[in-house]
Design a protein around this motif. Structure first.
Motif, PDB file in Angstrom:
ATOM      1  N   PHE A 198      13.707   5.192   6.607  1.00  0.00           N
ATOM      2  CA  PHE A 198      13.746   6.577   6.159  1.00  0.00           C
ATOM      3  C   PHE A 198      12.892   7.481   7.048  1.00  0.00           C
ATOM      4  O   PHE A 198      12.767   8.661   6.787  1.00  0.00           O
ATOM      5  N   GLU A 199      12.295   6.906   8.127  1.00  0.00           N
ATOM      6  CA  GLU A 199      11.459   7.643   9.052  1.00  0.00           C
ATOM      7  C   GLU A 199      10.297   8.306   8.324  1.00  0.00           C
ATOM      8  O   GLU A 199       9.881   9.422   8.634  1.00  0.00           O
ATOM      9  N   THR A 200       9.805   7.605   7.341  1.00  0.00           N
ATOM     10  CA  THR A 200       8.671   8.091   6.567  1.00  0.00           C
ATOM     11  C   THR A 200       7.567   7.058   6.641  1.00  0.00           C
ATOM     12  O   THR A 200       7.822   5.866   6.529  1.00  0.00           O
ATOM     13  N   GLU A 201       6.332   7.521   6.810  1.00  0.00           N
ATOM     14  CA  GLU A 201       5.204   6.604   6.907  1.00  0.00           C
ATOM     15  C   GLU A 201       4.588   6.428   5.523  1.00  0.00           C
ATOM     16  O   GLU A 201       4.294   7.393   4.829  1.00  0.00           O
ATOM     17  N   TYR A 202       4.403   5.164   5.133  1.00  0.00           N
ATOM     18  CA  TYR A 202       3.853   4.866   3.825  1.00  0.00           C
ATOM     19  C   TYR A 202       2.503   4.188   3.979  1.00  0.00           C
ATOM     20  O   TYR A 202       2.335   3.319   4.832  1.00  0.00           O
ATOM     21  N   SER A 203       1.566   4.575   3.153  1.00  0.00           N
ATOM     22  CA  SER A 203       0.286   3.876   3.077  1.00  0.00           C
ATOM     23  C   SER A 203       0.335   2.989   1.847  1.00  0.00           C
ATOM     24  O   SER A 203       0.408   3.489   0.725  1.00  0.00           O
ATOM     25  N   VAL A 204       0.339   1.671   2.070  1.00  0.00           N
ATOM     26  CA  VAL A 204       0.609   0.719   0.988  1.00  0.00           C
ATOM     27  C   VAL A 204      -0.579  -0.202   0.788  1.00  0.00           C
ATOM     28  O   VAL A 204      -1.131  -0.739   1.749  1.00  0.00           O
ATOM     29  N   ASP A 205      -0.987  -0.367  -0.450  1.00  0.00           N
ATOM     30  CA  ASP A 205      -2.058  -1.301  -0.777  1.00  0.00           C
ATOM     31  C   ASP A 205      -1.630  -2.719  -0.379  1.00  0.00           C
ATOM     32  O   ASP A 205      -0.533  -3.167  -0.707  1.00  0.00           O
ATOM     33  N   TRP A 206      -2.510  -3.446   0.295  1.00  0.00           N
ATOM     34  CA  TRP A 206      -2.232  -4.824   0.732  1.00  0.00           C
ATOM     35  C   TRP A 206      -1.827  -5.716  -0.442  1.00  0.00           C
ATOM     36  O   TRP A 206      -0.966  -6.584  -0.320  1.00  0.00           O
ATOM     37  N   ASN A 207      -2.412  -5.496  -1.614  1.00  0.00           N
ATOM     38  CA  ASN A 207      -2.090  -6.326  -2.778  1.00  0.00           C
ATOM     39  C   ASN A 207      -0.645  -6.144  -3.227  1.00  0.00           C
ATOM     40  O   ASN A 207      -0.050  -7.060  -3.800  1.00  0.00           O
ATOM     41  N   TYR A 208      -0.070  -4.957  -2.967  1.00  0.00           N
ATOM     42  CA  TYR A 208       1.334  -4.744  -3.296  1.00  0.00           C
ATOM     43  C   TYR A 208       2.215  -5.670  -2.460  1.00  0.00           C
ATOM     44  O   TYR A 208       3.213  -6.220  -2.950  1.00  0.00           O
ATOM     45  N   ILE A 209       1.850  -5.817  -1.185  1.00  0.00           N
ATOM     46  CA  ILE A 209       2.628  -6.684  -0.286  1.00  0.00           C
ATOM     47  C   ILE A 209       2.527  -8.132  -0.738  1.00  0.00           C
ATOM     48  O   ILE A 209       3.524  -8.878  -0.722  1.00  0.00           O
ATOM     49  N   LYS A 210       1.354  -8.568  -1.136  1.00  0.00           N
ATOM     50  CA  LYS A 210       1.186  -9.938  -1.637  1.00  0.00           C
ATOM     51  C   LYS A 210       2.079 -10.178  -2.847  1.00  0.00           C
ATOM     52  O   LYS A 210       2.736 -11.226  -2.944  1.00  0.00           O
ATOM     53  N   SER A 211       2.108  -9.247  -3.771  1.00  0.00           N
ATOM     54  CA  SER A 211       2.945  -9.397  -4.961  1.00  0.00           C
ATOM     55  C   SER A 211       4.425  -9.382  -4.593  1.00  0.00           C
ATOM     56  O   SER A 211       5.218 -10.166  -5.124  1.00  0.00           O
ATOM     57  N   PHE A 212       4.800  -8.494  -3.665  1.00  0.00           N
ATOM     58  CA  PHE A 212       6.189  -8.416  -3.200  1.00  0.00           C
ATOM     59  C   PHE A 212       6.650  -9.755  -2.632  1.00  0.00           C
ATOM     60  O   PHE A 212       7.703 -10.293  -3.006  1.00  0.00           O
ATOM     61  N   ILE A 233      -0.273 -16.187  -6.730  1.00  0.00           N
ATOM     62  CA  ILE A 233      -1.351 -15.391  -6.138  1.00  0.00           C
ATOM     63  C   ILE A 233      -2.521 -15.202  -7.100  1.00  0.00           C
ATOM     64  O   ILE A 233      -3.434 -14.416  -6.842  1.00  0.00           O
ATOM     65  N   ARG A 234      -2.480 -15.913  -8.238  1.00  0.00           N
ATOM     66  CA  ARG A 234      -3.597 -15.991  -9.179  1.00  0.00           C
ATOM     67  C   ARG A 234      -3.985 -14.622  -9.762  1.00  0.00           C
ATOM     68  O   ARG A 234      -5.146 -14.221  -9.740  1.00  0.00           O
ATOM     69  N   VAL A 235      -2.974 -13.925 -10.254  1.00  0.00           N
ATOM     70  CA  VAL A 235      -3.205 -12.686 -10.993  1.00  0.00           C
ATOM     71  C   VAL A 235      -2.322 -12.720 -12.230  1.00  0.00           C
ATOM     72  O   VAL A 235      -1.543 -13.657 -12.431  1.00  0.00           O
ATOM     73  N   SER A 236      -2.401 -11.696 -13.065  1.00  0.00           N
ATOM     74  CA  SER A 236      -1.582 -11.642 -14.268  1.00  0.00           C
ATOM     75  C   SER A 236      -0.182 -11.136 -13.943  1.00  0.00           C
ATOM     76  O   SER A 236       0.040 -10.462 -12.925  1.00  0.00           O
ATOM     77  N   THR A 237       0.765 -11.450 -14.826  1.00  0.00           N
ATOM     78  CA  THR A 237       2.131 -10.953 -14.645  1.00  0.00           C
ATOM     79  C   THR A 237       2.166  -9.422 -14.720  1.00  0.00           C
ATOM     80  O   THR A 237       2.948  -8.780 -14.019  1.00  0.00           O
ATOM     81  N   THR A 238       1.287  -8.847 -15.537  1.00  0.00           N
ATOM     82  CA  THR A 238       1.211  -7.388 -15.642  1.00  0.00           C
ATOM     83  C   THR A 238       0.818  -6.767 -14.309  1.00  0.00           C
ATOM     84  O   THR A 238       1.361  -5.733 -13.905  1.00  0.00           O
ATOM     85  N   THR A 239      -0.116  -7.424 -13.624  1.00  0.00           N
ATOM     86  CA  THR A 239      -0.562  -6.915 -12.325  1.00  0.00           C
ATOM     87  C   THR A 239       0.572  -6.949 -11.305  1.00  0.00           C
ATOM     88  O   THR A 239       0.797  -5.985 -10.564  1.00  0.00           O
ATOM     89  N   VAL A 240       1.314  -8.060 -11.273  1.00  0.00           N
ATOM     90  CA  VAL A 240       2.433  -8.167 -10.339  1.00  0.00           C
ATOM     91  C   VAL A 240       3.472  -7.096 -10.636  1.00  0.00           C
ATOM     92  O   VAL A 240       3.978  -6.423  -9.727  1.00  0.00           O
ATOM     93  N   PHE A 241       3.799  -6.919 -11.911  1.00  0.00           N
ATOM     94  CA  PHE A 241       4.777  -5.909 -12.299  1.00  0.00           C
ATOM     95  C   PHE A 241       4.310  -4.515 -11.874  1.00  0.00           C
ATOM     96  O   PHE A 241       5.094  -3.717 -11.334  1.00  0.00           O
ATOM     97  N   ARG A 242       3.031  -4.225 -12.090  1.00  0.00           N
ATOM     98  CA  ARG A 242       2.485  -2.918 -11.720  1.00  0.00           C
ATOM     99  C   ARG A 242       2.542  -2.706 -10.209  1.00  0.00           C
ATOM    100  O   ARG A 242       2.858  -1.616  -9.740  1.00  0.00           O
ATOM    101  N   HIS A 243       2.246  -3.753  -9.442  1.00  0.00           N
ATOM    102  CA  HIS A 243       2.296  -3.635  -7.988  1.00  0.00           C
ATOM    103  C   HIS A 243       3.717  -3.322  -7.496  1.00  0.00           C
ATOM    104  O   HIS A 243       3.911  -2.470  -6.633  1.00  0.00           O
ATOM    105  N   ILE A 244       4.695  -4.046  -8.044  1.00  0.00           N
ATOM    106  CA  ILE A 244       6.078  -3.831  -7.611  1.00  0.00           C
ATOM    107  C   ILE A 244       6.554  -2.435  -8.019  1.00  0.00           C
ATOM    108  O   ILE A 244       7.238  -1.748  -7.244  1.00  0.00           O
ATOM    109  N   HIS A 245       6.179  -2.023  -9.221  1.00  0.00           N
ATOM    110  CA  HIS A 245       6.567  -0.679  -9.679  1.00  0.00           C
ATOM    111  C   HIS A 245       5.974   0.383  -8.752  1.00  0.00           C
ATOM    112  O   HIS A 245       6.665   1.335  -8.356  1.00  0.00           O
ATOM    113  N   ALA A 246       4.703   0.221  -8.371  1.00  0.00           N
ATOM    114  CA  ALA A 246       4.046   1.185  -7.487  1.00  0.00           C
ATOM    115  C   ALA A 246       4.700   1.188  -6.111  1.00  0.00           C
ATOM    116  O   ALA A 246       4.880   2.251  -5.493  1.00  0.00           O
TER     117      ALA A 246
END
Length: 309
Positions: A14-28, A44-57
């Protein structure tokens, strides 16, 4: 692609630059590898809620769905597939930093993550780890009991015990020994004899992934009585044989008390046992000493010899 502190910056189509939290990539990546939230969270030793939140973000930032949710399973969309390559490059770059920093470690204390097949984890490694603790009390072992291949490049484990014809190219280590196969039955129920006489009895067959294994292809060609019981797990097969459900073709590491060796299987290739690590970790003192200890222990363990029990 570039890195900004704890965040990752990359360009999408999309020719857009994104600043992404590293933890989002781990969850992805964890969801890509496992297919669902629960297993990704465990990986990755976190809660399912955390993974869901990362993917949503992450989806909010990209403005596109990365996964289709079908009956609880996560499948990559076209956009998700496009993100996969740069995400893996990010993971590998962080891993390179991590392993090079760890490579300078000379302390014999600290955590060692060890992955091994379930049969070794249940029956052979506990004694080995207990004696390792007596010799190196500051080394902490995290035992990951699984028949699945952990991604060693991404440091889910530091040391891998593998039964394979050849180790993966990206790992280094040593072949500890070979483990032969035999025919086993419940102690006292059968009489040991020649290989041909064994086929007068009923065998427990393979199912699932075991169907394609060389041992069970060989067995399919020789049995004289149809299978009444099958299983896709060798530990379960050993337990079925122990209960008197039939004879079982097993490697020597599955010869539990209550099972008797009835005949050897000379026509079946022996398993090759390896102790492996990532090249960047082999000089770390705690990992090097743990590998040496495990290799020596398994090489000399009489329970891995093909003999009557």
């Amino acid at each position: 692609m570039q890195y900004t502190g704890n965040f990752v910056v990359f360009n999408c189509k999309f020719e857009t630059e994104y600043s992404v939290d590293w933890n989002y990539i781990k969850s992805f990546l964890a969801i890509v590898e496992t297919g669902n939230l629960e297993q990704a969270a465990q990986k990755i030793r976190v809660s399912t809620t955390t993974v869901f939140r990362h993917i949503h973000a992450l989806e909010e930032q990209t403005g596109s769905r990365l996964f289709d949710r079908i009956r609880g399973q996560y499948h990559l969309t076209d956009t998700g597939n496009e993100m996969l390559v740069p995400a893996r490059q990010i993971m590998n770059s962080f891993d390179t930093i991590s392993t090079h920093v760890a490579g300078a470690d000379t302390d014999l204390g600290g955590l060692v993550r060890l992955t091994a097949p379930t049969s070794f984890s249940y029956f052979l490694l506990p004694d080995c780890i207990a004696k390792l603790h007596q010799r190196w009390p500051e080394i902490q072992v995290e035992l990951l009991a699984s028949n699945l291949e952990f991604n060693m490049t991404q440091r889910y484990a530091d040391i891998a015990i593998r039964v394979a014809a050849n180790p993966p190219d990206h790992l280094v280590g040593t072949e500890v020994r070979t483990i032969e196969w035999g025919i086993y039955g419940a102690t006292g129920k059968y009489t040991p004899g020649g290989l041909d006489t064994m086929f007068d009895h009923r065998f427990i067959g393979g199912a699932g992934n075991l169907v394609g294994h060389a041992t069970f292809k060989w067995l399919d060609q020789h049995i004289r009585k149809p299978y009444k019981h099958r299983t896709d797990d060798l530990i379960a097969m050993a337990q079925l044989a122990h209960a008197g459900c039939g004879l079982a073709c097993l490697p020597a590491d599955l010869a539990r008390p209550g099972l008797q060796l009835l005949a050897k299987l000379p026509d079946v290739p022996a398993n090759r046992l390896w102790v492996l690590t990532h090249p960047d970790l082999r000089h770390i003192s705690r990992i090097r000493e743990t590998m040496r200890w495990i290799s020596k222990s398994l090489k000399n363990d009489p329970r891995l010899n093909l003999a009557q029990t």
